[in-house]
Scaffold this motif. Structure first.
Motif, mmCIF file in Angstrom:
data_model
loop_
_atom_site.group_PDB
_atom_site.id
_atom_site.type_symbol
_atom_site.label_atom_id
_atom_site.label_comp_id
_atom_site.label_asym_id
_atom_site.label_seq_id
_atom_site.Cartn_x
_atom_site.Cartn_y
_atom_site.Cartn_z
ATOM 1 N N THR A 123 -4.570 5.247 5.341
ATOM 2 C CA THR A 123 -3.656 3.875 4.993
ATOM 3 C C THR A 123 -2.549 3.499 6.282
ATOM 4 O O THR A 123 -2.762 2.358 6.762
ATOM 5 N N VAL A 176 -1.894 -1.378 -3.906
ATOM 6 C CA VAL A 176 -2.706 -0.486 -3.758
ATOM 7 C C VAL A 176 -2.378 0.981 -3.480
ATOM 8 O O VAL A 176 -1.540 1.272 -2.599
ATOM 9 N N SER A 194 -3.795 4.519 -2.490
ATOM 10 C CA SER A 194 -4.930 5.187 -2.088
ATOM 11 C C SER A 194 -4.738 6.649 -1.448
ATOM 12 O O SER A 194 -3.743 6.579 -0.702
ATOM 13 N N PHE A 197 0.836 -1.421 0.173
ATOM 14 C CA PHE A 197 0.039 -0.073 0.064
ATOM 15 C C PHE A 197 0.661 1.284 -0.050
ATOM 16 O O PHE A 197 1.945 1.298 0.650
ATOM 17 N N ILE A 214 -7.362 3.664 -5.274
ATOM 18 C CA ILE A 214 -8.453 3.917 -4.467
ATOM 19 C C ILE A 214 -8.495 5.509 -4.350
ATOM 20 O O ILE A 214 -7.794 6.204 -4.091
ATOM 21 N N LEU A 258 -13.005 -3.099 0.629
ATOM 22 C CA LEU A 258 -11.905 -3.143 -0.242
ATOM 23 C C LEU A 258 -11.540 -4.729 -0.438
ATOM 24 O O LEU A 258 -11.368 -5.282 -1.506
ATOM 25 N N GLY A 272 -0.120 5.230 0.883
ATOM 26 C CA GLY A 272 -1.274 6.081 1.272
ATOM 27 C C GLY A 272 -1.019 7.306 2.258
ATOM 28 O O GLY A 272 0.156 7.353 2.472
#
Length: 211
Positions: free
Chosen positions: A44, A106, A108, A38, A144, A206, A40
């Motif tokens: 996050t 991901v 985000s 991830f 996202i 998610l 973010g």
């Protein structure tokens, strides 16, 4: 006495050296869980009373049975460097790019990019997606949009739309939290960040899309 000391040193060396040099082998028959990374902002990485290991990112990985690696910092975005002094792209470069390629990445955020124009946000997002694709061509990437658990300000929609356009141009899935209705009790008293229950709700949302 010196002879005894010498023998003790030799015994210790024999015992320690193989343990340090022997290769680590995987457990036979034990499956290796997929890795999801991830990048973010504070949603996050966790914020307030919710630590990183309870953030929606960690909880999503637990729901899917995957291994999470979480990068980024509060206040950051595609354009906004925040107090950490780095954008999402820089977080990717210094925290993730040196690692082996994950199964899923991901990206985000966008919550902190409202001071920039949609054009600037889209260009920054497209630049990050291009860098990821060049570095990890086999990794599945998803984006996202900004996470607003309550009513979003008007400028947030411009950021959301710019990111959706960047995702479409980069041919990656785009998930839009601003289209969802989140349950009561999902927002901390600051009116912005998720409670633990809010993180749980985002994780369930998610995980269902990634599954």
């Amino acid at each position: 006495m010196r002879g005894l000391t010498h023998r003790i040193v030799l015994v210790v060396a024999v015992l320690v050296v193989p343990a340090c040099t022997a290769p680590v082998k995987p457990v036979p028959g034990k499956p290796v869980a997929p890795v999801m990374m991830f990048v973010g902002d504070s949603f996050t990485v966790g914020s307030g009373p919710v630590p990183r290991w309870e953030s929606y990112a960690s909880q999503t990985a637990r729901l899917l049975g995957w291994q999470p690696i979480i990068a980024g910092a509060g206040g950051t975005g595609y354009c906004n460097e925040g107090r950490a002094g780095r954008t999402f792209q820089r977080s990717f470069e210094v925290e993730l790019a040196w690692r082996p390629a994950p199964d899923v990445l991901v990206i985000s955020g966008g919550h902190n990019d409202r001071r920039w124009s949609p054009v600037q946000v889209r260009q920054a997002a497209e630049g990050l997606l291009a860098k990821v694709r060049a570095h990890w061509p086999g990794t599945r990437t998803v984006m996202i949009g900004p996470i607003w658990l309550g009513e979003a300000p008007s400028r947030a929609y411009g950021v959301r739309d710019a990111l959706a356009e960047a995702a479409k141009a980069g041919k990656v899935p785009f998930f839009d939290p601003m289209r969802e209705r989140w349950p009561q009790g999902a927002i901390l008293p600051d009116g912005v960040h998720p409670t633990l229950a809010g993180h749980e709700s985002i994780a369930g949302w998610l995980a269902a899309r990634l599954a």
